[in-house]
Design a protein around this motif. Structure first.
Motif, PDB file in Angstrom:
ATOM      1  N   HIS A  84       0.846  -1.183  -0.006  1.00  0.00           N
ATOM      2  CA  HIS A  84      -0.089   0.000  -0.011  1.00  0.00           C
ATOM      3  C   HIS A  84       0.803   1.260  -0.057  1.00  0.00           C
ATOM      4  CE1 HIS A  84      -2.509   3.120   1.673  1.00  0.00           C
ATOM      5  NE2 HIS A  84      -3.512   2.747   0.972  1.00  0.00           N
ATOM      6  N   GLU A  96      -7.594  -0.388  -0.295  1.00  0.00           N
ATOM      7  CA  GLU A  96      -8.496   0.395   0.781  1.00  0.00           C
ATOM      8  C   GLU A  96     -10.066  -0.013   0.387  1.00  0.00           C
ATOM      9  OE1 GLU A  96      -7.308   4.494  -0.494  1.00  0.00           O
ATOM     10  OE2 GLU A  96      -5.463   4.506   0.488  1.00  0.00           O
ATOM     11  N   HIS A  99     -10.746  -3.094   2.100  1.00  0.00           N
ATOM     12  CA  HIS A  99     -10.458  -3.348   3.617  1.00  0.00           C
ATOM     13  C   HIS A  99      -9.392  -4.204   4.222  1.00  0.00           C
ATOM     14  CE1 HIS A  99     -13.863  -0.669   3.525  1.00  0.00           C
ATOM     15  NE2 HIS A  99     -14.555  -1.501   2.796  1.00  0.00           N
TER      16      HIS A  99
END
Length: 102
Positions: A84, A96, A99
């Motif tokens: 990320h 994102e 999740h």
């Protein structure tokens, strides 16, 4: 420190410099040090994955009480956090929206 683009497969625990080399899920732009760290996370994941294989042979040990699985999950989370951090906008959006780092 120069960053270069790499193509990452979490499933096969591979990092490639050329997108045509094999299937991949995510793209990152990483320094040599970040790349080394991600390789190390993948090596730890593979080792704990191998160790957890033996748990499947022993009935009665639940997943949530297996130290090897906990360590695998920890390194998987670290790998996703680094991906990320170094990921392209599309990679960050994927992580994102699913999740993954919760």
């Amino acid at each position: 420190m120069d960053k270069r683009k790499y193509y990452v497969s979490i499933q096969s625990k591979t990092i490639m410099a050329n997108r045509e080399d094999a299937a991949y899920e995510l793209e990152i732009e990483a320094t040599d040090e970040q790349l080394d760290q991600l390789h190390q996370y993948f090596e730890f994941m593979a080792a704990y994955d191998d160790k957890s294989h033996f748990r499947t042979m022993i009935p009665g040990i639940p997943y949530h009480e297996d130290n090897e699985n906990d360590k695998f999950d920890s390194y998987l989370h670290k790998a996703y956090r680094l991906i990320h951090e170094t990921g392209t906008d599309q990679t960050k959006s994927f992580i994102e929206s699913n999740h993954i780092l919760r």
